[in-house]
Structures are given as C-alpha cells and as structure tokens.
Design a protein around this motif. Structure first.
Motif, mmCIF file in Angstrom:
data_model
loop_
_atom_site.group_PDB
_atom_site.id
_atom_site.type_symbol
_atom_site.label_atom_id
_atom_site.label_comp_id
_atom_site.label_asym_id
_atom_site.label_seq_id
_atom_site.Cartn_x
_atom_site.Cartn_y
_atom_site.Cartn_z
ATOM 1 N N TYR A 47 0.818 -1.211 0.000
ATOM 2 C CA TYR A 47 0.000 0.000 0.000
ATOM 3 C C TYR A 47 0.856 1.268 0.000
ATOM 4 C CZ TYR A 47 -3.603 3.364 1.286
ATOM 5 O OH TYR A 47 -4.460 4.438 1.302
ATOM 6 N N GLU A 48 1.851 1.302 0.834
ATOM 7 C CA GLU A 48 2.645 2.523 1.003
ATOM 8 C C GLU A 48 3.796 2.621 0.021
ATOM 9 O OE1 GLU A 48 5.079 4.957 4.528
ATOM 10 O OE2 GLU A 48 4.026 3.078 4.986
ATOM 11 N N HIS A 49 4.460 1.488 -0.242
ATOM 12 C CA HIS A 49 5.686 1.530 -1.048
ATOM 13 C C HIS A 49 5.510 0.943 -2.441
ATOM 14 C CE1 HIS A 49 7.979 3.010 2.344
ATOM 15 N NE2 HIS A 49 7.505 2.032 3.097
ATOM 16 N N GLY A 50 4.295 0.538 -2.800
ATOM 17 C CA GLY A 50 4.043 0.080 -4.153
ATOM 18 C C GLY A 50 4.761 -1.197 -4.520
ATOM 19 N N VAL A 51 4.904 -1.407 -5.822
ATOM 20 C CA VAL A 51 5.575 -2.603 -6.342
ATOM 21 C C VAL A 51 6.883 -2.194 -7.007
ATOM 22 C CG1 VAL A 51 3.424 -3.868 -6.694
ATOM 23 C CG2 VAL A 51 4.323 -2.451 -8.559
ATOM 24 N N GLY A 52 7.775 -3.136 -7.132
ATOM 25 C CA GLY A 52 9.039 -2.862 -7.792
ATOM 26 C C GLY A 52 8.971 -3.139 -9.280
ATOM 27 N N ILE A 53 9.579 -2.254 -10.073
ATOM 28 C CA ILE A 53 9.758 -2.508 -11.502
ATOM 29 C C ILE A 53 11.177 -2.107 -11.884
ATOM 30 C CG2 ILE A 53 7.326 -2.282 -12.157
ATOM 31 C CD1 ILE A 53 7.934 0.527 -13.165
ATOM 32 N N SER A 54 11.701 -2.770 -12.888
ATOM 33 C CA SER A 54 13.051 -2.495 -13.356
ATOM 34 C C SER A 54 13.145 -1.107 -13.978
ATOM 35 C CB SER A 54 13.465 -3.546 -14.389
ATOM 36 O OG SER A 54 14.619 -3.135 -15.105
ATOM 37 N N VAL A 55 14.279 -0.446 -13.756
ATOM 38 C CA VAL A 55 14.505 0.843 -14.420
ATOM 39 C C VAL A 55 14.459 0.687 -15.933
ATOM 40 C CG1 VAL A 55 15.857 1.775 -12.500
ATOM 41 C CG2 VAL A 55 17.034 0.584 -14.375
ATOM 42 N N GLY A 56 14.778 -0.521 -16.408
ATOM 43 C CA GLY A 56 14.797 -0.765 -17.847
ATOM 44 C C GLY A 56 13.452 -0.625 -18.515
ATOM 45 N N ASP A 65 10.005 -6.278 -26.440
ATOM 46 C CA ASP A 65 10.248 -6.071 -25.008
ATOM 47 C C ASP A 65 11.722 -6.284 -24.687
ATOM 48 O OD1 ASP A 65 7.947 -5.150 -23.858
ATOM 49 O OD2 ASP A 65 7.182 -7.110 -23.286
ATOM 50 N N ALA A 66 12.534 -5.349 -25.114
ATOM 51 C CA ALA A 66 13.965 -5.344 -24.794
ATOM 52 C C ALA A 66 14.405 -3.900 -24.691
ATOM 53 C CB ALA A 66 14.766 -6.085 -25.864
ATOM 54 N N VAL A 67 15.398 -3.644 -23.855
ATOM 55 C CA VAL A 67 15.816 -2.275 -23.573
ATOM 56 C C VAL A 67 16.735 -1.757 -24.679
ATOM 57 C CG1 VAL A 67 16.977 -0.768 -21.923
ATOM 58 C CG2 VAL A 67 15.603 -2.695 -21.107
ATOM 59 N N VAL A 68 16.487 -0.533 -25.129
ATOM 60 C CA VAL A 68 17.361 0.129 -26.096
ATOM 61 C C VAL A 68 18.647 0.533 -25.377
ATOM 62 C CG1 VAL A 68 17.609 2.135 -27.604
ATOM 63 C CG2 VAL A 68 15.385 0.975 -27.425
ATOM 64 N N PRO A 69 19.815 0.065 -25.821
ATOM 65 C CA PRO A 69 21.062 0.347 -25.090
ATOM 66 C C PRO A 69 21.331 1.836 -24.899
ATOM 67 C CG PRO A 69 21.400 -1.374 -26.731
ATOM 68 C CD PRO A 69 20.030 -0.831 -26.970
ATOM 69 N N GLU A 70 20.962 2.652 -25.894
ATOM 70 C CA GLU A 70 21.265 4.086 -25.834
ATOM 71 C C GLU A 70 20.504 4.822 -24.731
ATOM 72 O OE1 GLU A 70 22.613 2.442 -29.579
ATOM 73 O OE2 GLU A 70 20.661 2.339 -28.543
ATOM 74 N N THR A 71 19.543 4.165 -24.100
ATOM 75 C CA THR A 71 18.843 4.793 -22.975
ATOM 76 C C THR A 71 19.697 4.835 -21.714
ATOM 77 O OG1 THR A 71 17.862 2.691 -22.275
ATOM 78 C CG2 THR A 71 16.595 4.034 -23.848
ATOM 79 N N ASP A 72 20.781 4.032 -21.694
ATOM 80 C CA ASP A 72 21.612 3.864 -20.495
ATOM 81 C C ASP A 72 20.838 3.206 -19.364
ATOM 82 O OD1 ASP A 72 23.994 4.683 -21.510
ATOM 83 O OD2 ASP A 72 24.040 6.639 -20.505
ATOM 84 N N GLY A 74 18.969 -0.587 -18.039
ATOM 85 C CA GLY A 74 19.214 -2.008 -18.242
ATOM 86 C C GLY A 74 18.657 -2.846 -17.113
ATOM 87 N N PRO A 75 19.212 -4.041 -16.925
ATOM 88 C CA PRO A 75 18.663 -4.968 -15.928
ATOM 89 C C PRO A 75 19.024 -4.628 -14.489
ATOM 90 C CG PRO A 75 20.570 -5.938 -16.986
ATOM 91 C CD PRO A 75 20.307 -4.646 -17.706
#
Length: 449
Positions: A47-56, A65-72, A74-75
């Motif tokens: 409730y308070e801290h939500g869920v975790g998601i990857s910065v990617g 569904d893959a991260v563009v490297p130029e975004t800096d 990743g996993p």
C-alpha cells in the motif's frame, strides 16, 4: 496512524466493491500502458511503497520487449511504482479488478524518468506563473473486426452517419457507461469520417487528471470493444484511403477560477496571454511533434487537406491549422484552444507536459503568433505561405526527433535522463520502422495503440 487509517478505508472500499486485484499502472516512453496487480489479501505489504519494476522498463520500444542500449538503462536497478490512491477506480469492464495510476519513485523521491512526474512538474511551473491548465484529450478510434483475410471496419458509413450510430450503439453505449462509472464525464459522441471510425469526447478537467483519464479512456474503449468481439485501435493511420485518427488536446488557462483566454477586444477574441501561449506552441511545434505525434505511423495522417494540422499556423475555427481557436456561441469570446497535431501514440503525460512547457515559454518571452489564418493553408502558394510565416511541419518522425534534440526548452524541461531515454526509444523505433509499408506497421501496432 493516518496511513494505517487510509489503508483500512481503502481496503474496506475494495471489499465492498468486490475487488480482488488492484492494478498499479504506468505508461512508458513508447506509450504502452503497463501494470502490475496486487491481490487485496496482500495489499497491506504494497500500500505505502508500491511494487518494484526495473529501471529498464522506461527504455523499451514499441516493437519488442527489450531495452534500447542508448537509454543507459538495463537490468540493474529498480524503482518503486507507488499508486496514487486518489485515482483508484474499480473497473466496470473487468469485475473484481481496480486500477490506480502509479508514480515512479527512487529512494523516496520522484524518479527523474517518470512521465507522470514530468507533467506534475510542468503543472507546478505553470502555477508559478499564475496559471492553471485545464485540458481534455479528444480521441478518434476505429472499431474493426479481425478476419483470416485481414482487418475490416465494423461498418462502412460516413461522417456523423446515424446508420453508424444504430449499427454500433451497443458497444458505444457500453463504453460510455463504463467511462461514467469511473467518474469520467462523457460529453459528445459521433461517428467519424472513416468506416468504423468513432469519436467520444470527455469533459475537461485539471491537467493531471486529464492525462489520467486519457489512460483510462484507452483502456476502457479497448476492453469494451473486445467484449463485443471487436478490436478498437487508436493507431493514427490504419487504412490508406480512409481518415486517420487524431487525439486533439483541448486546453484553457485559468487563475483563481477565472478563464484567462477570452478578451472581446483581442485578436479572435483572445487575451494577450492566450496569444503568447499559442505563439509558444507554434514556435516549438516541430520539436513538440516528437512528443505529440511520436510514431512513424503518425506522419501518414499528418497531410495537407486532411484536417490534421499539417501547417504551423493558427486560426479561428480553422481545422487545417495546427492550433484551432474554437468559437463559443455562449460567450462573446473563445473559451478554449485546440492543438490538432496530436495522436494517441503519444504518452499523455509527456504530450500535455510538453504543451505546457512550450506555451509557458511563449508567455515568459512575450511571443506573438503572427496573424490568424482564415483559409486552408494548403491552398496557398509557397510564396504566400512564406510571406505569412506559415511552415510545413515535419513529415516524418526522424525530422521531429532532430528538432527535439536541438530544443533546449524541452530538453531542460524533461531533464537529461528522461530526454535521453525518450529520444533513444523513439530513435530506435524510427530506425527500425522508417522503411516499413503501412501493412507492416498496422500488423505490428494495431493493438499496441
């Protein structure tokens, strides 16, 4: 204690409405609406801290569904997606589920790459100038059927056809009922120009809620359509010889509950601050388009004589101008403005936030928008357009991206990290899809937008 009481009230509300799962939503830089759902029995842990998601997740393009490297990105690295509990709504189209819009948080503070926080920051910037922005997204969309031979429109009627209303009243009524059940006021409905194309407009509201409602609108229309064995798509251009779908932004400027746009003595009945705001949007529009029309498919729609805002100009009741000033018969001056060079491939938080940033720059610098255009600019000669300061806008995403890369106002407003990630995602999409045929685009993107 307050947090505990808030949780108890939320849990009681969810139990009373039969909710089993709460979806925490976010909208990424490719404008894909995503979410994680928490079961009500486990909600106390999130409730308070939500869920975790990857910065990617903020570095993923629309094609895969893959991260563009130029975004800096990743996993490595995680942020918290914390729900804005004021946005909590049970979903009438998905009994037992509810939705809350998420804020991206890192180490207890708003994450630099959070699109929703970008809009919040632009709202604060407007308030620092004594302005409150109210807005609404006006969506056009297609209802189609998927067959072994390809997609076909749900009907073959023309603009505002009452036959189209009769053929589609069940699904349209269901969409309207579901929106209203979520507290979203439905204002108007009519069949649009394309076969199977429709428009349902929402009432204006404050800027953040307008963007939240746009997310809810897309989710609702698609879900209800599926329940009627149809596919709803907001893709800007689906059929080569039929009208494209826009998502015009209507907006007004307020202070202390007073609409600041009108001035009966002003040009087109507009106040000086309204003209400055228009001027800022027009000045930055080539770069703004990377945020408001950010897909390769967008530029198939933006063509002269298509009522899509293909020229950088403004005018009273001129649907070929990129900024239209709608007349208001109930007043002696206009009550809102419309930016036509927008479609629903745009992340609404980024699009509306950037519109505010552009308009504020016009106000701060005292820009003027030039003379209003009272005819279709596409019928003017090149010399006439040059004399009147009317430009053709970018005709592909690559050009718009190039303008954004050079626009210090937007790059500063977005902040370096968000600007880098957004540009990298959209640049990857441009490079991957710039040579695609329309059919390939539609096959890939029809259900994404």
């Amino acid at each position: 204690m307050d947090e505990k009481n808030n949780f108890q009230k939320t849990r009681e509300f969810l139990q009373e409405t039969g909710v089993k799962f709460v979806r925490f939503l976010w909208c990424d830089n490719a404008n894909i609406i995503r979410g994680k759902a928490v079961h009500i029995n486990m909600l106390s842990h999130y409730y308070e801290h939500g869920v975790g998601i990857s910065v990617g997740q903020q570095g993923v393009p629309v094609m895969y569904d893959a991260v563009v490297p130029e975004t800096d990105l990743g996993p490595v690295g995680e942020i918290r997606l914390i729900p804005d509990w004021s946005s909590l709504k049970p979903l009438p189209y998905a009994p037992g589920h509810a939705r809350a819009m998420g804020n991206m948080v890192l180490n207890g503070s708003a994450w630099a790459l959070c699109p929703r926080n970008f809009l919040k920051r632009m709202i604060v910037a407007a308030k620092s100038q004594g302005l409150e922005v109210r807005a609404a997204f006006e969506n056009e969309f297609y209802l189609v059927r998927q067959t072994p031979d390809g997609i076909i429109p749900a009907d073959s009627t023309v603009f505002a056809s009452t036959q189209a209303m009769d053929l589609n009243y069940e699904v349209i009524n269901a969409i309207a009922d579901a929106l209203i059940a979520q507290g979203i006021p439905v204002e108007q409905y009519y069949p649009e120009s394309g076969p199977g194309q429709h428009e349902i407009s929402m009432r204006y509201t404050d800027a953040l809620q307008a963007a939240d409602w746009q997310i809810a609108f897309r989710e609702t229309v698609k879900a209800i359509a599926y329940r009627h064995n149809l596919t709803a798509s907001f893709l800007p251009k689906i059929f080569p010889d039929a009208a494209g779908s826009g998502c015009h932004i209507h907006f007004s400027l307020w202070y202390d509950e007073k609409n600041l746009l009108g001035d009966p003595q002003g040009i087109c009945g507009l106040s000086p601050i309204a003209l400055q705001f228009i001027a800022g949007i027009l000045h930055h529009l080539p770069a703004l388009m990377a945020l408001t029309t950010p897909s390769t498919n967008s530029y198939r729609r933006i063509r002269p004589h298509s009522w899509s805002g293909a020229f950088r100009c403004w005018g009273l009741d001129n649907r070929e101008a990129s900024v239209r000033v709608p007349s208001d018969p109930s007043l002696n001056c206009p009550s809102h403005l419309e930016l036509k060079t927008v479609d629903a491939s745009a992340n609404p938080y980024l699009a509306l936030g950037a519109v505010i940033a552009a308009g504020l720059d016009g106000v701060q610098r005292g820009l003027t928008p030039g003379k209003p255009v009272n005819q279709d600019p596409g019928y003017l000669s090149m010399e006439e357009r040059n004399d009147r300061g009317i430009d053709s806008l970018p005709d592909n995403l690559g050009q718009a991206i190039a303008h954004l890369q050079q626009n210090d106002i937007f790059l500063t407003a977005l902040n370096p990290q968000l600007a880098q990630a957004f540009l990298a995602v959209r640049q990857a999409e441009w490079q991957a899809m710039k040579d695609w045929e329309l059919k390939t685009e539609v096959n890939t993107l029809l259900e994404k937008y």
